[in-house]
Design an enzyme around this catalytic site. Structure first.
Site, PDB file in Angstrom:
ATOM      1  N   GLN A 179       8.831   1.498   1.055  1.00  0.00           N
ATOM      2  CA  GLN A 179       7.312   1.396   0.432  1.00  0.00           C
ATOM      3  C   GLN A 179       7.336   2.330  -0.889  1.00  0.00           C
ATOM      4  OE1 GLN A 179       3.424   0.773   1.976  1.00  0.00           O
ATOM      5  NE2 GLN A 179       3.321   3.027   1.935  1.00  0.00           N
ATOM      6  N   HIS A 210      -1.972  11.123   7.809  1.00  0.00           N
ATOM      7  CA  HIS A 210      -2.975  10.933   6.541  1.00  0.00           C
ATOM      8  C   HIS A 210      -3.417  12.028   6.006  1.00  0.00           C
ATOM      9  CE1 HIS A 210      -3.096   6.750   8.743  1.00  0.00           C
ATOM     10  NE2 HIS A 210      -2.533   6.541   7.646  1.00  0.00           N
TER      11      HIS A 210
HETATM   12  O1  PAF Z   1       0.905   2.804   3.604  1.00  0.00           O
HETATM   13  C1  PAF Z   1       0.212   2.156   4.230  1.00  0.00           C
HETATM   14  O2  PAF Z   1      -0.855   2.350   4.905  1.00  0.00           O
HETATM   15  C2  PAF Z   1      -0.214   0.734   3.172  1.00  0.00           C
HETATM   16  O3  PAF Z   1       1.133   0.069   2.815  1.00  0.00           O
HETATM   17  C3  PAF Z   1      -0.743   0.942   1.657  1.00  0.00           C
HETATM   18  C4  PAF Z   1      -0.076   1.850   0.975  1.00  0.00           C
HETATM   19  C5  PAF Z   1      -2.272   1.657   2.103  1.00  0.00           C
HETATM   20  C6  PAF Z   1      -1.089  -0.355   1.090  1.00  0.00           C
HETATM   21  O4  PAF Z   1      -2.007  -1.083   1.893  1.00  0.00           O
END
Ligand code: PAF
Length: 311
Positions: free
Chosen positions: A177, A57
């Site tokens: 995603q 992150h």
């Molecule tokens: O990748 C993630 O942590 C989640 O899917 C996100 C994009 C924050 C949406 O809740």
């Protein structure tokens, strides 16, 4: 310069960074802050997260800083992207240490940590407005996590409306995603540029994940086989293998034979519609992906690869 002075200066810099970072919990306040920053001519980036922040992150935050001069990190464990038998209740929530980490790395202007009622004003069960991206959610994780991507696209749309970013920054570990969100932004004419950041890996190649902490020592030791196997089959494609079944088989076998991991899927798909490929075409852009269970811990990983122009 004496060391104590250096230390004090460092501390001051850190404090300055920490002071600059505001934490916002309502959509109204977030929109107001975003409007002010836009009014000052700033370029806004949003790094959406579910917290339990790890180095992966933090690398997204660093990347965000390259594309914008105002960075918001959202921290929200979104209930609608978890299936009934998934780990929503157990999902790690570590807001205090998350804020500390963000303060320490610096470069974050705002943290948007909304309460559930802000994101689902009528309650999660009474939510009737959803954003869905058809077709792209049928394979890979979508095949096994019904409703997951509908939850993701819905909450990311809400986060975009709340934080009003010019740029959205996402990790490519969640490749499906990313591809789905990219399509959502195109199809709904959203004025947000999406940036996909290569997967942050531990030294042994394991993709950073909030779920890695659940692995036993033995499984933590075995888990890097997923990436090794992905790299191996990527080489096969680059060297001209055209039979996608061979790729799927090699990927599955290499993981299964070298670990106690149980492969949920080992798949080769095209990047536009995320559909399984049979015969690999010349110059085709592919995503090779796997999901593997180590006891109850489900890990995912993937590589993007382009096949040779002549096959
Ligand atoms: O990748 C993630 O942590 C989640 O899917 C996100 C994009 C924050 C949406 O809740």
């Amino acid at each position: 310069m004496p060391n104590t002075l250096k230390r004090n200066q460092k501390q001051e810099t850190r404090n300055e960074k920490q002071q600059r970072m505001t934490t916002i919990s309502t959509v109204k306040e977030m929109q107001q802050a975003a409007r002010v920053a836009r009014g000052e001519g700033k370029r806004l980036a949003l790094v959406p997260t579910m917290g339990a922040l790890h180095d992966g992150h933090l690398s997204l935050v660093q990347e965000a800083r390259k594309h914008a001069n105002h960075v918001t990190v959202s921290i929200y464990v979104n209930p609608t992207q978890f299936g009934p038998s998934e780990d929503f209740e157990e999902y790690p929530r570590e807001i205090e240490s998350d804020l500390k980490k963000l303060g320490e790395i610096g470069g974050v202007d705002a943290v948007f940590a909304p309460l559930a009622k802000e994101m689902y004003p009528h309650g999660q069960k009474n939510n009737v407005t959803w954003v869905t991206v058809d077709q792209l959610d049928q394979e890979l994780c979508g095949r096994y996590r019904e409703g997951h991507f509908r939850g993701v696209t819905t909450v990311v749309s809400k986060l975009f409306h709340a934080c009003m970013p010019h740029v959205g920054v996402f990790g490519l570990k969640d490749a499906q995603q990313f591809l789905i969100l990219r399509r959502m932004v195109q199809d709904l004419c959203m004025e947000v540029e999406l940036v996909g950041v290569p997967t942050y890996r531990e030294k042994d190649g394991l993709a950073a994940s909030s779920r890695n902490v659940y692995l036993s020592d033995t499984h933590r030791h075995q888990a890097p086989i997923i990436y090794k196997a992905l790299q191996y089959v990527r080489t096969l494609i680059v060297q001209g293998e055209t039979d996608a079944d061979v790729i799927r088989h090699q990927l599955n076998t290499m993981i299964s034979l070298n670990s106690e991991g149980v492969v949920q899927y080992a798949q080769v798909v095209d990047v536009d519609f995320i559909q399984p490929v049979t015969q690999i075409e010349p110059g085709q852009e592919l995503l090779v992906a796997a999901a593997v269970y180590f006891e109850n811990t489900r890990l995912i990983d993937n590589v993007f690869v382009q096949s040779p122009d002549t096959l």
